[in-house]
Scaffold this motif. Structure first.
Motif, mmCIF file in Angstrom:
data_model
loop_
_atom_site.group_PDB
_atom_site.id
_atom_site.type_symbol
_atom_site.label_atom_id
_atom_site.label_comp_id
_atom_site.label_asym_id
_atom_site.label_seq_id
_atom_site.Cartn_x
_atom_site.Cartn_y
_atom_site.Cartn_z
ATOM 1 N N LEU A 444 0.836 -1.207 0.000
ATOM 2 C CA LEU A 444 0.000 0.000 0.000
ATOM 3 C C LEU A 444 0.873 1.261 0.000
ATOM 4 O O LEU A 444 2.038 1.224 0.401
ATOM 5 C CB LEU A 444 -0.903 0.000 1.237
ATOM 6 C CG LEU A 444 -1.867 -1.191 1.352
ATOM 7 C CD1 LEU A 444 -2.562 -1.185 2.706
ATOM 8 C CD2 LEU A 444 -2.893 -1.183 0.231
ATOM 9 N N ARG A 452 3.258 -0.161 4.971
ATOM 10 C CA ARG A 452 1.865 -0.630 4.957
ATOM 11 C C ARG A 452 1.726 -1.742 3.918
ATOM 12 O O ARG A 452 1.950 -1.512 2.731
ATOM 13 C CB ARG A 452 0.916 0.531 4.650
ATOM 14 C CG ARG A 452 0.918 1.584 5.759
ATOM 15 C CD ARG A 452 0.060 2.798 5.432
ATOM 16 N NE ARG A 452 -1.361 2.512 5.509
ATOM 17 C CZ ARG A 452 -2.236 2.710 4.519
ATOM 18 N NH1 ARG A 452 -1.841 3.230 3.380
ATOM 19 N NH2 ARG A 452 -3.509 2.414 4.681
ATOM 20 N N SER A 454 -0.695 -5.366 2.798
ATOM 21 C CA SER A 454 -1.985 -6.003 3.075
ATOM 22 C C SER A 454 -2.161 -7.320 2.324
ATOM 23 O O SER A 454 -1.544 -7.553 1.286
ATOM 24 C CB SER A 454 -3.143 -5.054 2.737
ATOM 25 O OG SER A 454 -3.446 -5.134 1.364
ATOM 26 N N THR A 463 -4.154 -5.780 7.301
ATOM 27 C CA THR A 463 -3.189 -4.762 6.889
ATOM 28 C C THR A 463 -2.195 -4.529 8.012
ATOM 29 O O THR A 463 -2.586 -4.307 9.160
ATOM 30 C CB THR A 463 -3.912 -3.428 6.569
ATOM 31 O OG1 THR A 463 -4.851 -3.654 5.519
ATOM 32 C CG2 THR A 463 -2.921 -2.351 6.122
#
Length: 489
Positions: A444, A452, A454, A463
């Motif tokens: 992300l 980040r 996920s 996440t």
């Protein structure tokens, strides 16, 4: 057989309790739901050096460790991964001992690479050797044949002694292929599920090349051994420390590969509080990999990260590691050093120590590893948040002993009381059991000092958010009731 997408343990046969029976008891007592991906048992065979990596035979288990029955007992609950040193065998093996006695008259003579198999007149040429990726000053050793008193020079890629204790096998020889076939058939009988092809990059010797991962000849051997493994329903994991492009070629060839780039990338991100290079890497790497942070050798740098890192920046990372009492393995071949002389092959340390024994930093590192696509392996020292074993390095003079501490049953119990270890076990359970890890992975958009990542599968998604400033990690996920939940690692 397919490899389970769950966490796997790496351990020596005698490092968790002293032998294979003790290892099985430790697994069943403390880690029943932890190593659902299996157990990688580092070489349990009779060996004459390099802590198991100079095997005399693959048909027996070192009596000090136990028996095949003990291996089968572990295999009842865990998929077992075992190493085969496809490049070499022990000088003390019955095969080479027979050759030392009878020379070319030995029925095993063809197993080995006498120098006339490389140079027609049997005389090594300096200009050829200079092109090779060397692991010792010369790639051969001299031995005296007992019956004739003649000297034979035989190829030896590895070995700290002269003459070497690790004798290269000629993988073109039918006799060598018979040896591997017999060993693999025995592994099948003993319920071994995965075989790591140790040092497979060195098996082809060809003049005019660097004698490392020689194409296309390497693929002929790989295809042969893959076919053998497939016929026995065994998975193969080639182990190649090389330029990342070679790893990617192996992946294209359908092989499992090791992610030898990730451990350094994570270290760099945590030291410099910057996610840019790590995230870029996670976006582009193949998914069919085994991931690791720590192992029995060290954190790979050269040649695994050649052309991926700035050596000036890498030097800064290495310097921090040295401040934290790591030691280094260096590249021998001049031509494989960087232009500025940077020659670090591996950083040898406990991963927990190199992160300054900071629990949050260590768990952030593990969380990144577990979120990276692939089968995560946890080395036994890392499992117990073990620290640098400097005393063992001093005692043995072997730098790798820094991360090879043997834990007694009492030390294991004590380590399990540590908060960091309990937090790690909880994280492993989440990685093993949460179904989204069998789905789709996404990197992300992240701020420079954040990570980040996920995973999503059907209605399950999770996440990971890591704050690199404070090393705080949290997982947002959908629980079994369909509710949004948070897990602070």
């Amino acid at each position: 057989m397919s490899v389970r997408n769950q966490v796997q343990l790496i351990t020596y046969p005698d490092s968790l309790g002293g032998n294979l029976k003790a290892l099985n008891n430790v697994l069943l007592t403390h880690f029943t739901d932890i190593f659902k991906g299996g157990v990688h048992i580092l070489p349990p065979f009779p060996s004459s050096g390099d802590r198991g990596f100079a095997p005399k035979t693959y048909l027996e288990i070192e009596p000090n460790f136990g028996t095949w029955e003990d291996i089968r007992a572990i295999g009842e609950n865990y998929d077992i991964l075992i190493d085969v040193m496809v490049n070499h065998i022990s000088r003390q093996s019955e095969y080479f001992q027979d050759f030392l006695k009878k020379g070319r008259k030995s029925k095993y003579a063809d197993l080995f690479i006498t120098l006339d198999k490389i140079w027609e007149d049997g005389k090594p040429k300096k200009e050829d050797i200079e092109k090779m990726f060397l692991r010792r000053p010369l790639p051969y050793s001299s031995y005296t044949i007992e019956e004739t008193g003649e000297e034979e020079k035989v190829w030896t890629t590895f070995g700290k002694t002269d003459p070497s204790e690790q004798i290269d096998l000629d993988v073109k020889s039918e006799k060598v292929r018979e040896l591997f076939t017999e060993s693999f058939m025995n592994f099948k009988k003993q319920n071994v599920k995965i075989i790591r092809l140790d040092a497979v990059g060195y098996v082809i010797k060809k003049l005019g090349t660097n004698c490392f991962f020689v194409e296309p000849e390497i693929y002929e051997f790989l295809d042969w051994i893959l076919e053998l493994a497939n016929s026995l329903d065994i998975e193969l994991l080639p182990e190649v420390h090389s330029h990342y492009s070679i790893q990617y070629k192996l992946a294209k060839h359908g092989c499992w590969i090791y992610d030898f780039i990730l451990p350094y990338r994570i270290l760099d991100a945590l030291f410099n509080k910057s996610s840019k290079d790590l995230l870029q890497y996670l976006k582009t790497r193949p998914h069919k990999q085994f991931t690791m942070l720590d192992c029995h050798d060290g954190i790979p740098i050269k040649p695994d990260l050649d052309d991926l890192i700035d050596t000036k920046e890498a030097r800064k990372v290495v310097d921090v590691c040295l401040e934290r009492e790591s030691n280094l393995s260096l590249i021998l071949s001049e031509e494989h050093k960087a232009h500025d002389g940077f020659d670090v092959h591996q950083i040898r340390c406990s991963y927990y120590s190199v992160l300054n024994c900071d629990d949050d930093a260590y768990l952030a590192a593990r969380a990144i590893q577990f979120f990276a696509p692939g089968v995560p392996q946890v080395y036994y020292v890392g499992l117990l948040a073990g620290e640098n074993d400097l005393e063992n390095v001093r005692k043995t003079g072997e730098g790798r002993e820094i991360n090879r501490h043997n834990f007694t049953l009492e030390e294991i119990e004590k380590s399990l009381e540590k908060e960091v270890v309990q937090r790690l076990l909880k994280l492993i359970r989440f990685r093993n059991e949460y179904d989204a890890f069998n789905g789709e992975f996404t990197v992300l958009e992240s701020a420079k000092d954040e990570i980040r990542l996920s995973w999503k599968r059907n209605e399950k998604n999770c996440t990971l958010l890591i704050d690199l400033k404070k090393y705080k990690s949290v997982i947002d996920y959908i629980d079994e009731n369909g509710q949004a939940s948070q897990y602070f690692i």
